[in-house]
Design an enzyme around this catalytic site. Structure first.
Site, mmCIF file in Angstrom:
data_model
loop_
_atom_site.group_PDB
_atom_site.id
_atom_site.type_symbol
_atom_site.label_atom_id
_atom_site.label_comp_id
_atom_site.label_asym_id
_atom_site.label_seq_id
_atom_site.Cartn_x
_atom_site.Cartn_y
_atom_site.Cartn_z
ATOM 1 N N THR A 11 0.802 -1.226 0.000
ATOM 2 C CA THR A 11 0.000 0.000 0.000
ATOM 3 C C THR A 11 0.842 1.287 0.000
ATOM 4 O OG1 THR A 11 -0.101 -0.124 2.415
ATOM 5 C CG2 THR A 11 -1.951 -1.089 1.191
ATOM 6 N N ALA A 13 4.064 4.078 -1.258
ATOM 7 C CA ALA A 13 4.352 4.760 -2.532
ATOM 8 C C ALA A 13 5.048 3.809 -3.506
ATOM 9 C CB ALA A 13 5.233 5.986 -2.280
ATOM 10 N N SER A 40 -3.089 -1.618 7.319
ATOM 11 C CA SER A 40 -3.591 -1.489 5.945
ATOM 12 C C SER A 40 -4.408 -2.704 5.496
ATOM 13 C CB SER A 40 -2.430 -1.318 4.967
ATOM 14 O OG SER A 40 -1.691 -0.182 5.279
ATOM 15 N N CYS A 128 17.785 3.914 -4.148
ATOM 16 C CA CYS A 128 17.440 4.620 -5.385
ATOM 17 C C CYS A 128 18.581 5.497 -5.912
ATOM 18 C CB CYS A 128 16.189 5.470 -5.188
ATOM 19 S SG CYS A 128 16.095 6.297 -3.601
ATOM 20 N N GLY A 159 11.375 9.944 -1.846
ATOM 21 C CA GLY A 159 12.365 8.956 -1.424
ATOM 22 C C GLY A 159 12.191 8.584 0.035
ATOM 23 N N ARG A 245 18.366 16.626 0.378
ATOM 24 C CA ARG A 245 16.938 16.545 0.038
ATOM 25 C C ARG A 245 16.483 17.880 -0.541
ATOM 26 N NH1 ARG A 245 14.634 11.841 -0.039
ATOM 27 N NH2 ARG A 245 15.048 11.370 2.141
ATOM 28 N N HIS A 252 15.081 11.931 -8.489
ATOM 29 C CA HIS A 252 16.357 12.344 -7.893
ATOM 30 C C HIS A 252 17.282 12.875 -8.993
ATOM 31 C CE1 HIS A 252 15.091 10.534 -4.268
ATOM 32 N NE2 HIS A 252 15.845 9.447 -4.231
HETATM 33 C C1 11C Z 1 15.719 8.493 0.219
HETATM 34 N N1 11C Z 1 17.234 6.984 -0.907
HETATM 35 O O1 11C Z 1 15.609 9.154 -0.814
HETATM 36 C C2 11C Z 1 16.306 7.108 0.187
HETATM 37 C C3 11C Z 1 15.185 6.128 0.143
HETATM 38 O O2 11C Z 1 17.611 2.295 1.272
HETATM 39 O O3 11C Z 1 16.005 1.931 -0.105
HETATM 40 C C4 11C Z 1 15.566 4.702 -0.126
HETATM 41 C C5 11C Z 1 16.008 3.963 1.090
HETATM 42 C C6 11C Z 1 16.574 2.638 0.730
HETATM 43 O O4 11C Z 1 15.340 8.883 1.321
#
Ligand code: 11C
Length: 362
Positions: A11, A13, A40, A128, A159, A245, A252
């Site tokens: 459920t 993202a 969920s 990612c 992310g 971020r 990204h």
């Molecule tokens: C983020 N890269 O953007 C991280 C999310 O280890 O699969 C992915 C976390 C992972 O916060």
């Protein structure tokens, strides 16, 4: 052969995208189970136009399952992946739980598909931000070598999950309405302080380690070495990362400085030629026409987009590039389903005899 497939963490993202990517994949699905936490369970989702009720995951949920696509987070995968493997299911896991285990291949199909043959029941999907970088670096390394990587990331809110993405939207709405922004998730839920991402940049992704690097930055270092050089501590390449971020919902971006082998003779045009033919890469590189990758254009696509390929002006055999991909697709759901497709094509959806015990810790 047709496969009984379970999606764990259906459920979230990434989970909802796992369902979509599986619907569009070449995998012959005999039946589907959608699993999640008790919170969920009971929700209804769809698979290929048919309603499927989400069930609470228990060890017995994996009885009769051939293939598990897991995206429920580290603790969920720590608990359930061994249970699934014990019952004969092969698990492709999107969490960080198993990535550094020597018995677990860490796979980006365009880069190290051959490592799939060693799997013992669990295959890990990388972080990612690592995936999109190695997709772009691998074809360059194959021809010109790779000795050093310095990456800075510009990572989307999604992310950090659906709730962080929602937090960005709420903060933006609040700010636009002249109200105070309220942050309680980013930079990371467990942190002492929370800061707004809207109209801001946060140079913290995940928690800080003692050495001043964040966990996200260490993931990029270890995972890149394991995927491209076969050892998370490889000394054959130097890798360092700064993860930031940015107030973007999906996609990204990364600036990547890299050094090829001394005397490699590579030119930017050579690299552009290689990248224009590389699997999973789309080259968007024409400064005269202001053509370069942007997160807004990468959203919903499976490929990794590369542009701004240019030589460093001071260091020989060294280059810069800009790499963008949909962090929820190539960075997560698509790479996971792509691994599963390759397992099916290579007839590797089977747990080797005696392997299940490798992952039982208690
Ligand atoms: C983020 N890269 O953007 C991280 C999310 O280890 O699969 C992915 C976390 C992972 O916060």
């Amino acid at each position: 052969r047709e496969y009984s497939v379970a999606i764990l963490g259906a459920t979230g993202a990434v989970g909802t995208r796992l369902i979509e990517q599986l619907e569009q994949s070449t995998i012959p699905v005999k039946n589907i189970k959608l699993l999640a936490s008790s919170r969920s369970a009971g929700k209804t989702l769809q698979f290929k136009g048919t309603d499927v009720v989400v069930e609470e995951a228990t060890p017995e949920s994996f009885d009769g399952v051939d293939l598990v696509l897991a995206s429920g987070g580290g603790s969920v995968s720590a608990r359930f992946a061994p249970e699934a493997v014990k019952r004969g299911a092969v698990v492709v896991d999107n969490s960080s739980q198993w990535r550094m285990n020597d018995d677990v291949p860490l796979i980006v199909p365009e880069v190290n598909e051959a490592d799939l043959k060693q799997h013992q029941g669990i295959i890990a999907n990388p972080n990612c931000s690592t995936i999109q970088m190695v997709v772009a670096l691998a074809p360059i390394k194959a021809k010109y070598g790779l000795t050093r990587v310095i990456v800075s990331t510009y990572q989307a809110a999604s992310g950090a999950g659906q709730s962080a993405w929602q937090e960005l939207v709420s903060e933006t709405d609040a700010h636009n309405a002249g109200k105070e922004m309220h942050a309680e998730i980013l930079p990371v839920k467990s942190a002492k302080h929370h800061y707004p991402l809207a109209y801001n940049l946060l140079p913290q992704i995940d928690v800080f380690e003692e050495d001043g690097y964040t966990h996200e930055e260490w993931k990029m270092i270890h995972e890149t070495k394991k995927i491209m050089f076969g050892d998370k501590n490889s000394k054959a390449v130097k890798v360092t990362a700064t993860a930031v971020r940015v107030p973007v919902p999906i996609g990204h971006g990364e600036t990547v400085y890299f050094e090829t082998d001394a005397g490699s003779g590579a030119t930017a045009a050579d690299l552009q030629a290689i990248l224009s033919e590389a699997p999973g890469v789309v080259l968007e590189d024409n400064p005269k026409e202001q053509l370069y990758p942007q997160p807004i254009n990468a959203e919903g696509k499976r490929e990794t987009f590369v542009g701004r390929v240019r030589p460093d002006l001071e260091n020989d055999d060294s280059f810069h590039m800009w790499v963008v991909s949909d962090n929820l697709l190539k960075g997560a759901a698509w790479n996971t389903v792509q691994i599963a497709e390759r397992l099916v094509d290579l007839d590797l959806v089977r747990v080797p005899e005696g392997a299940a015990n490798k992952f039982i810790t208690a």
